[in-house]
Scaffold this active site. Structure first.
Site, PDB file in Angstrom:
ATOM      1  N   LYS A  56      -9.386 -38.683   5.804  1.00 41.82           N
ATOM      2  CA  LYS A  56      -9.389 -39.744   4.788  1.00 41.82           C
ATOM      3  C   LYS A  56      -8.049 -40.472   4.790  1.00 41.82           C
ATOM      4  O   LYS A  56      -7.996 -41.695   4.821  1.00 41.82           O
ATOM      5  CB  LYS A  56      -9.638 -39.145   3.388  1.00 41.82           C
ATOM      6  CG  LYS A  56     -10.968 -38.459   3.231  1.00 41.82           C
ATOM      7  CD  LYS A  56     -11.179 -37.941   1.822  1.00 41.82           C
ATOM      8  CE  LYS A  56     -10.196 -36.860   1.403  1.00 41.82           C
ATOM      9  NZ  LYS A  56     -10.286 -35.616   2.156  1.00 41.82           N
ATOM     10  N   THR A  57      -6.978 -39.683   4.725  1.00 43.68           N
ATOM     11  CA  THR A  57      -5.657 -40.306   4.666  1.00 43.68           C
ATOM     12  C   THR A  57      -5.375 -41.040   5.977  1.00 43.68           C
ATOM     13  O   THR A  57      -4.776 -42.112   5.990  1.00 43.68           O
ATOM     14  CB  THR A  57      -4.583 -39.240   4.390  1.00 43.68           C
ATOM     15  OG1 THR A  57      -4.947 -38.555   3.187  1.00 43.68           O
ATOM     16  CG2 THR A  57      -3.216 -39.854   4.211  1.00 43.68           C
ATOM     17  N   ASP A 243      -5.206 -43.115  -2.507  1.00 36.18           N
ATOM     18  CA  ASP A 243      -5.487 -41.800  -1.902  1.00 36.18           C
ATOM     19  C   ASP A 243      -5.637 -40.791  -3.041  1.00 36.18           C
ATOM     20  O   ASP A 243      -5.132 -41.013  -4.139  1.00 36.18           O
ATOM     21  CB  ASP A 243      -4.323 -41.391  -0.979  1.00 36.18           C
ATOM     22  CG  ASP A 243      -4.759 -40.322   0.034  1.00 36.18           C
ATOM     23  OD1 ASP A 243      -5.922 -39.879  -0.022  1.00 36.18           O
ATOM     24  OD2 ASP A 243      -3.936 -39.948   0.885  1.00 36.18           O
ATOM     25  N   GLU A 244      -6.326 -39.695  -2.786  1.00 37.95           N
ATOM     26  CA  GLU A 244      -6.502 -38.625  -3.775  1.00 37.95           C
ATOM     27  C   GLU A 244      -7.084 -39.174  -5.084  1.00 37.95           C
ATOM     28  O   GLU A 244      -6.633 -38.842  -6.181  1.00 37.95           O
ATOM     29  CB  GLU A 244      -5.160 -37.920  -4.075  1.00 37.95           C
ATOM     30  CG  GLU A 244      -4.375 -37.493  -2.843  1.00 37.95           C
ATOM     31  CD  GLU A 244      -4.854 -36.198  -2.221  1.00 37.95           C
ATOM     32  OE1 GLU A 244      -5.822 -35.614  -2.745  1.00 37.95           O
ATOM     33  OE2 GLU A 244      -4.270 -35.787  -1.206  1.00 37.95           O
ATOM     34  N   GLN A 274     -11.144 -31.202  -4.533  1.00 41.31           N
ATOM     35  CA  GLN A 274      -9.686 -31.055  -4.546  1.00 41.31           C
ATOM     36  C   GLN A 274      -9.061 -31.631  -5.806  1.00 41.31           C
ATOM     37  O   GLN A 274      -7.873 -31.942  -5.838  1.00 41.31           O
ATOM     38  CB  GLN A 274      -9.080 -31.733  -3.318  1.00 41.31           C
ATOM     39  CG  GLN A 274      -9.436 -31.021  -2.027  1.00 41.31           C
ATOM     40  CD  GLN A 274      -8.702 -31.619  -0.834  1.00 41.31           C
ATOM     41  OE1 GLN A 274      -7.488 -31.509  -0.733  1.00 41.31           O
ATOM     42  NE2 GLN A 274      -9.425 -32.270   0.034  1.00 41.31           N
ATOM     43  N   ARG A 653      -5.103 -26.267   3.780  1.00 43.52           N
ATOM     44  CA  ARG A 653      -3.871 -26.832   4.355  1.00 43.52           C
ATOM     45  C   ARG A 653      -3.623 -26.259   5.738  1.00 43.52           C
ATOM     46  O   ARG A 653      -2.851 -26.773   6.519  1.00 43.52           O
ATOM     47  CB  ARG A 653      -2.625 -26.522   3.489  1.00 43.52           C
ATOM     48  CG  ARG A 653      -2.571 -27.077   2.086  1.00 43.52           C
ATOM     49  CD  ARG A 653      -2.888 -28.521   2.007  1.00 43.52           C
ATOM     50  NE  ARG A 653      -4.293 -28.728   1.722  1.00 43.52           N
ATOM     51  CZ  ARG A 653      -4.939 -29.869   1.967  1.00 43.52           C
ATOM     52  NH1 ARG A 653      -4.336 -30.881   2.513  1.00 43.52           N
ATOM     53  NH2 ARG A 653      -6.223 -29.989   1.697  1.00 43.52           N
TER      54      ARG A 653
HETATM   55  P1  ATP Z   1      -7.032 -33.930   2.689  1.00 45.28           P
HETATM   56  O1  ATP Z   1      -8.352 -33.896   1.988  1.00 45.28           O
HETATM   57  O2  ATP Z   1      -6.454 -32.594   2.823  1.00 45.28           O
HETATM   58  O3  ATP Z   1      -6.117 -34.959   2.112  1.00 45.28           O
HETATM   59  P2  ATP Z   1      -7.701 -35.827   4.756  1.00 45.28           P
HETATM   60  O4  ATP Z   1      -9.160 -36.040   4.671  1.00 45.28           O
HETATM   61  O5  ATP Z   1      -6.848 -36.856   4.152  1.00 45.28           O
HETATM   62  O6  ATP Z   1      -7.359 -34.391   4.212  1.00 45.28           O
HETATM   63  P3  ATP Z   1      -6.122 -36.264   7.104  1.00 45.28           P
HETATM   64  O7  ATP Z   1      -4.876 -35.667   6.634  1.00 45.28           O
HETATM   65  O8  ATP Z   1      -6.205 -37.743   7.171  1.00 45.28           O
HETATM   66  O9  ATP Z   1      -7.349 -35.657   6.290  1.00 45.28           O
HETATM   67  O10 ATP Z   1      -6.498 -35.719   8.548  1.00 45.28           O
HETATM   68  C1  ATP Z   1      -6.475 -34.332   8.838  1.00 45.28           C
HETATM   69  C2  ATP Z   1      -6.056 -34.127  10.271  1.00 45.28           C
HETATM   70  O11 ATP Z   1      -7.077 -34.556  11.160  1.00 45.28           O
HETATM   71  C3  ATP Z   1      -4.822 -34.914  10.672  1.00 45.28           C
HETATM   72  O12 ATP Z   1      -4.051 -34.129  11.525  1.00 45.28           O
HETATM   73  C4  ATP Z   1      -5.378 -36.105  11.386  1.00 45.28           C
HETATM   74  O13 ATP Z   1      -4.476 -36.640  12.318  1.00 45.28           O
HETATM   75  C5  ATP Z   1      -6.592 -35.518  12.087  1.00 45.28           C
HETATM   76  N1  ATP Z   1      -7.653 -36.515  12.296  1.00 45.28           N
HETATM   77  C6  ATP Z   1      -8.272 -37.230  11.366  1.00 45.28           C
HETATM   78  N2  ATP Z   1      -9.204 -38.013  11.918  1.00 45.28           N
HETATM   79  C7  ATP Z   1      -9.192 -37.790  13.242  1.00 45.28           C
HETATM   80  C8  ATP Z   1      -9.926 -38.296  14.365  1.00 45.28           C
HETATM   81  N3  ATP Z   1     -10.876 -39.213  14.218  1.00 45.28           N
HETATM   82  N4  ATP Z   1      -9.624 -37.799  15.574  1.00 45.28           N
HETATM   83  C9  ATP Z   1      -8.670 -36.866  15.721  1.00 45.28           C
HETATM   84  N5  ATP Z   1      -7.944 -36.351  14.716  1.00 45.28           N
HETATM   85  C10 ATP Z   1      -8.197 -36.807  13.485  1.00 45.28           C
HETATM   86 MG    MG Z   2      -5.457 -36.735   2.609  1.00 45.67          MG
END
Ligand code: ATP
Ligand code: MG
Length: 809
Positions: A56-57, A243-244, A274, A653
């Site tokens: 997402k981030t 975000d969040e 979360q 995490r």
């Molecule tokens: P959280 O809910 O914990 O905030 P999130 O959904 O925001 O998590 P991110 O932090 O954006 O997730 O991504 C998690 C990990 O996955 C990061 O290391 C990111 O670089 C990797 N990632 C995300 N999307 C892809 C993708 N399409 N291909 C490869 N790696 C990815």
């Molecule tokens: Mg995130």
């Protein structure tokens, strides 16, 4: 976008926008189709509702880059909000990287608070404030409320100010000004809540001050009452990204809705599982209501997790399943299984810190049979910040570099260094550096000129600065307030110094000595001190005015600094005297590296939101600590569910290795308490968890767990005490090993079986190393309720006790 055909989509756009759009966009290639959709859908509302680690981030950051690259907005026309300063910094860095430069111009990327401070300073007069308003900390807030409560003739013992502060914060989080408090809340705080809230707001205005809740509330009020101002920002912020989003409260939600109302270019991302700020008024309903609020919203769901191994994901899912009313998402990943989540129980908190320290070291050096892990890739996530010191102390002792996220390291904190300078000076009045540090802290009216006078006096007489100061005072070299304050300080230093030990007494006059030739006469030595070194430390800090200085401090850091000073005094407990403590600290600080090399991170679970680490340690999984008793007491099932989401955040995490631990005993405010393992531990799905042998009495130590053979702390301590070497104790060990613990089913290393049933019987007399003897008054699986003869009734885990008859000493 490289061909002219594709660029037609930008017909009517400026040349610069076309040229920008023509640049390659490698960040798009890194995204999966759903993420790409969220990035490329630039008009209208977008919601990305997805589980942890699904990117997402990453997509949100790519969206900012895309808006800039395609010329949709200039850097300062984007409003991007996230929850922690660290997350904001990281997001800015990531955008910078994607753009191949910096993102310093994205000025409106920050936390709700940081953005609202900026807005409020610009328009303060619209809510009756001046732009240089002060932001009150919690202590000030409480002090102010206390005055108002007393003025109302209310007994503040029965109706504590903190309670009123919470009620008011709650109203502010719901964006309720005093005139909007609903009738249903009229009974709050003994019917006086609404009236006192109004009085408090009026008083804040007189003081040209705001509290944290006001930052948002005032801006929302300004937007609601001054459409022209709102319109200005609605036009300015062409795109809004959040975000969040699951952690927004009503005030934040209203603020966002107002800003997005006209162009509706708002993109929110979040995960209902979360949501961990309910205690601050976060409404998870905000995210669930998004589609209603913004009809026609594009909703993007992401299910592929890119962060964690399947074992980690399944362990996290197992725990969060315990919550009701979830949207329920199944996450999947392409990565191989990896290691199971590791679970280990320890004797006490120190043992836990020691074990984690050793684990971190062996992972760093790659001696665990796994690849070498950089310290930067490891994190220790605690439920409460007071858990951090045990790790900091341990890591400093073994010279393991670490960083504390969300604050400086304990012994490097300003207030700790000041306090230690006082202690150093009390012990050795020749310590000129310490004197220079504290002579005008707190402010004593001893500026450069006065300090120079002291220096000259000291140098002329060849004495220390403290002596020089004494001479300057005696000779009246420093006039006015500075002079009298300096007198107080030097007198204080002598007084505190004299309390380091008891009065002088003669020794060496015993009978044996009479037979001596007596040429040396009697010997003298100091008697034992009349007060403990902890008491003395408090006296020094109080009488020097140092504590008061922080009590009067108006910055948000004030209360935290006072807490740290209390923690410092607590840390003294483990030492014989002040000197021993200072030696310990100077030795360990010597070991600490100041360089920017790799470091293991320590932070709270709340601060870890959105972050990721290859290896994560989750210590202190004990009922009361995690889930937190306070949260359960205050919010019942809702509180417990929020704690469970926090557990989910913690586990997710981890990328490759997640280690959960608990201790059977913990020292809380100087008292030993027995602890029960967290209820969340039993919610972990067994198939994804490996129980490790604790380095304690019954296990085979690290060797058995295949972790290198080092003898554990508890064993070492036992050896030192020479108690466990006795044949009796060895017999006991043999018996204990076969007694309450059922043997492992599947794991070769398992020795603790948390479901093991105790073979003790009601009424049996037993022994516990810390609590002594007692009788069993309740049995629940392997958990025993014991009435100890000296320490009252406690619940302990069966493996930490033995039958009284078996005690060999
Ligand atoms: P959280 O809910 O914990 O905030 P999130 O959904 O925001 O998590 P991110 O932090 O954006 O997730 O991504 C998690 C990990 O996955 C990061 O290391 C990111 O670089 C990797 N990632 C995300 N999307 C892809 C993708 N399409 N291909 C490869 N790696 C990815
Ligand atoms: Mg995130």
């Amino acid at each position: 976008m490289s061909s002219f055909d594709e660029m037609d989509a930008f017909e009517g756009a400026s040349l610069s926008a076309r040229a920008m759009a023509a640049r390659p966009a490698p960040y798009l290639d890194e995204l999966n189709p759903e993420q790409r959709l969220a990035v490329e859908t630039m008009d209208g509302p977008v919601l990305m509702l997805a589980g942890a680690g699904t990117g997402k981030t990453k997509a949100l950051t790519a969206r900012i880059a895309h808006l800039l690259t395609t010329g949709r907005a200039r850097q300062d026309e984007i409003l991007a909000v996230t929850f922690t300063n660290k997350a904001a910094r990281e997001m800015k860095e990531r955008v910078g990287r994607l753009l191949g430069g910096t993102a310093d111009g994205v000025r409106w990327l920050g936390t709700f608070h940081s953005i609202c401070v900026k807005l409020l300073r610009r328009h303060a007069e619209l809510v009756g404030l001046k732009s240089n308003f002060t932001i009150l900390d919690t202590d000030d807030q409480i002090r102010l409320l206390k005055q108002l409560i007393r003025a109302e003739g209310i007994d503040d013992k029965r109706w504590p100010p903190r309670m009123l502060a919470n009620i008011i914060d709650g109203w502010k989080n719901r964006a309720l000004t005093p005139d909007k408090v609903p009738a249903a809340d009229a009974g709050a705080y003994n019917d006086k809540g609404p009236k006192l809230y109004a009085a408090y707001q009026a008083r804040l205005k007189e003081l040209n001050a705001v509290d944290f809740g006001d930052l948002l509330l005032h801006v929302v009020v300004i937007f609601q009452k001054h459409p022209d101002v709102l319109e200005q920002y609605q036009r300015w912020f062409k795109y809004i990204l959040v975000d969040e989003y699951q952690d927004t409260n009503v005030a934040q939600y209203l603020w966002l809705r107002l800003l997005a109302a006209s162009h509706k270019n708002i993109c929110c991302v979040g995960d209902d599982d979360q949501s961990i700020y309910g205690w601050r008024g976060a409404e998870v309903g905000n995210i669930l209501r998004f589609e209603k609020d913004f009809p026609g919203a594009h909703v993007v769901r992401l299910e592929q997790n890119y962060r964690s191994t399947p074992h980690i994901l399944k362990a996290a899912s197992g725990v969060i399943k315990g919550n009701s009313g979830r949207l329920g998402k199944e996450l999947w990943t392409e990565v191989p299984d990896g290691e199971k989540v590791r679970l280990i129980g320890h004797w006490d908190g120190e043992e836990e810190a020691r074990w984690i320290g050793e684990e971190v070291e062996s992972m760093q050096s790659g001696t665990r049979g796994m690849r070498r892990v950089s310290l930067d890739d490891m994190a220790i996530l605690v439920r409460a910040s007071h858990q951090m010191r045990a790790f900091e102390d341990r890591f400093l002792t073994i010279g393991l570099p670490y960083r504390v996220i969300g604050g400086p390291r304990f012994y490097e904190r300003l207030e700790i260094r000041d306090a230690m300078a006082y202690f150093r000076l009390v012990i050795s009045p020749d310590d000129d550096l310490a004197f220079e540090r504290i002579v005008n802290t707190p402010k004593r009216g001893l500026g450069d000129k006065a300090q120079q006078t002291i220096q000259v006096a000291a140098r002329a007489a060849g004495v220390s600065l403290v002596e020089g100061a004494r001479m300057a005072v005696d000779q009246g070299l420093i006039k006015g307030k500075g002079g009298s304050e300096l007198r107080k300080l030097v007198e204080g230093l002598s007084r505190w110094n004299s309390k380091l030990h008891g009065p002088v007494r003669a020794v060496g006059l015993g009978e044996d000595d009479v037979l001596d030739d007596g040429a040396d006469g009697p010997q003298y030595e100091y008697g034992p001190p009349e007060i403990s070194h902890m008491e003395l430390a408090e006296i020094i800090l109080d009488e020097s005015g140092y504590t008061t200085m922080w009590q009067n401090d108006k910055t948000p850091e004030g209360p935290g600094r006072l807490e740290n000073l209390k923690e410092l005094v607590k840390a003294l407990e483990g030492f014989e005297n002040l000197q021993g403590f200072l030696e310990h600290v100077s030795l360990i600080m010597d070991n600490s590296t100041e360089d920017s090399g790799e470091k293991v991170s320590i932070m709270t679970l709340h601060a870890a939101k959105g972050l990721e680490f290859p290896a994560v340690f989750l210590p202190g999984w004990e009922d009361g600590l995690f889930p937190s008793q306070r949260s359960m007491d205050e919010s019942g099932v809702k509180g417990l569910e929020e704690e469970r989401r926090l557990a989910y955040v913690g586990i997710t995490r981890a990328e490759e290795l997640c280690t959960i631990s608990f201790a059977a005993n913990r020292r809380v405010y100087g008292q030993w308490q027995s602890q029960m393992p967290s209820r969340f531990i039993d919610e972990l799905p067994e198939a994804h968890v490996e129980v490790l042998t604790p380095p304690g009495l019954y296990g085979g130590g690290y060797g058995a767990a295949g972790m290198g053979g080092a003898s554990s702390g508890i064993e070492k301590r036992a050896m030192e005490a020479n108690v466990y070497n006795s044949p009796g104790w060895k017999r006991l060990q043999e018996r204990a090993a076969t007694r309450p613990i059922s043997q492992p089913k599947e794991s070769r290393n398992t020795v603790i079986d948390l479901n093991a049933v105790s073979s003790y019987v009601m009424g049996e007399r037993v022994f516990h190393q810390k609590f002594g003897y007692g009788a069993i008054i309740g049995i629940e699986g392997d958990k025993l309720e014991i009435e100890f003869e000296k320490s009252g009734t406690k619940k302990v885990v069966a493996r930490f006790i033995c039958a009284a008859d078996d005690v060999p000493f």
